[in-house]
Scaffold this active site. Sequence first.
Site, PDB file in Angstrom:
ATOM      1  N   ASP A   1       0.846  -1.192   0.000  1.00  0.00           N
ATOM      2  CA  ASP A   1       0.000   0.000   0.000  1.00  0.00           C
ATOM      3  C   ASP A   1       0.880   1.240   0.000  1.00  0.00           C
ATOM      4  O   ASP A   1       1.884   1.300   0.706  1.00  0.00           O
ATOM      5  CB  ASP A   1      -0.894   0.020   1.238  1.00  0.00           C
ATOM      6  CG  ASP A   1      -1.639   1.338   1.367  1.00  0.00           C
ATOM      7  OD1 ASP A   1      -2.557   1.574   0.555  1.00  0.00           O
ATOM      8  OD2 ASP A   1      -1.280   2.138   2.249  1.00  0.00           O
TER       9      ASP A   1
ATOM     10  N   TYR B   1       2.783  10.193   0.764  1.00  0.00           N
ATOM     11  CA  TYR B   1       3.951   9.676   1.468  1.00  0.00           C
ATOM     12  C   TYR B   1       5.236  10.155   0.779  1.00  0.00           C
ATOM     13  O   TYR B   1       5.632   9.645  -0.263  1.00  0.00           O
ATOM     14  CB  TYR B   1       3.926   8.153   1.520  1.00  0.00           C
ATOM     15  CG  TYR B   1       2.684   7.563   2.139  1.00  0.00           C
ATOM     16  CD1 TYR B   1       1.942   8.249   3.092  1.00  0.00           C
ATOM     17  CD2 TYR B   1       2.235   6.297   1.765  1.00  0.00           C
ATOM     18  CE1 TYR B   1       0.800   7.701   3.660  1.00  0.00           C
ATOM     19  CE2 TYR B   1       1.093   5.738   2.329  1.00  0.00           C
ATOM     20  CZ  TYR B   1       0.386   6.451   3.266  1.00  0.00           C
ATOM     21  OH  TYR B   1      -0.757   5.904   3.813  1.00  0.00           O
TER      22      TYR B   1
ATOM     23  N   LYS C   1      -3.679   5.973  -3.492  1.00  0.00           N
ATOM     24  CA  LYS C   1      -4.770   6.796  -2.970  1.00  0.00           C
ATOM     25  C   LYS C   1      -4.991   8.054  -3.798  1.00  0.00           C
ATOM     26  O   LYS C   1      -4.125   8.474  -4.564  1.00  0.00           O
ATOM     27  CB  LYS C   1      -4.484   7.132  -1.506  1.00  0.00           C
ATOM     28  CG  LYS C   1      -4.252   5.863  -0.651  1.00  0.00           C
ATOM     29  CD  LYS C   1      -4.089   6.177   0.799  1.00  0.00           C
ATOM     30  CE  LYS C   1      -3.848   4.900   1.593  1.00  0.00           C
ATOM     31  NZ  LYS C   1      -2.444   4.432   1.452  1.00  0.00           N
TER      32      LYS C   1
END
Length: 334
Positions: free
Chosen positions: A51, A56, A79
């Site tokens: 994931d 990030y 995401k």
Amino acid sequence: MQKRKIGQTDLAVDVLGIGGAPFGGNFAEIGRAEAIEALDVAFDAGLTYVDTAPFYGFGRSERVIGDFLRDKPYVISTKVGRLLVPGHAPDPMAYGMIEPLPFHPVYDYTYDGVMRSFEASQHRLGLDRIDMLLVHDIGEFQHGAQDNARHFADLKNSGYRALDELRTSGQVKAIGLGVNENEVCQAALGIGQWDVFLLAGRYTVLEQTALDALFPACAAAGTSIICGGPFNSGVLVGREMWNYAKAPVDVVERVKKLKSVAEDNAVSLPAAALQFPLAHPIVSCVIPGSRSADEFRQILAWTQAEIPAQFWRDLQSAGLLHKDAPLPQGNPYA
């Protein structure tokens, strides 16, 4: 490693996944070589699900993970909800980022925002597919009530349509949320059909608030749960952080009680934290984050620990587990 299905889809993931936040330098320094070494350890152990998110490291995590996964069998989730805009963030540590790429995030949960984010992630990853697409950090925990009302309206009125189109066209296999709170997941169930919620920190050996309303609603809707943050940001492995901040006194005291019961049963509390969530039938996967190869080796060792049934019963009788929490029957990773 056994696999479990995601919602009503044909997609299956390992019951142990790889959290990609540390590979972006979230709250801890980690270089590209260290990230690759940790991924090597995970894949050598037979894991294939990773994931990540644009947030990030402002693209760092997606880039290193994409480079690693290329030409390997994999399952990946990333995401939407933040677009990366060129230009350094004035204070990256305000986001918890150490040496991110020269971008700054802007929230956008609209149709166009979702589509642009998906396309940008495809380019950063450099992979031929993205399996799961998750709406990142929507909810009052992140935005406050007023701003979240606006963001949720964007998701309801147009963003969800983009996600559903990507799923219907086969460009992704599953859609969901990636969040830290129960309430927004329950609200999302009212605006569409979701395959999975990646829920961080709300169903752990420390906290089981998701059992009261969210999990029954997910079971009725056919929505799976991926448990992120099984160590509650580190407080269950001896660190001071909980919910991305210093743990308050009541949390520290509860952790002490959990440790006491664990010691009485000769159980490693981090091992219990990894094994507990998988006893619930709607939980498909647990995804801890690791900041090094050695940390991931330790995670793998914890998954193999044998935990006596008495330990779980002792936690429940001490009021440290929700009365309705399913208790593990043996090692779920075996």
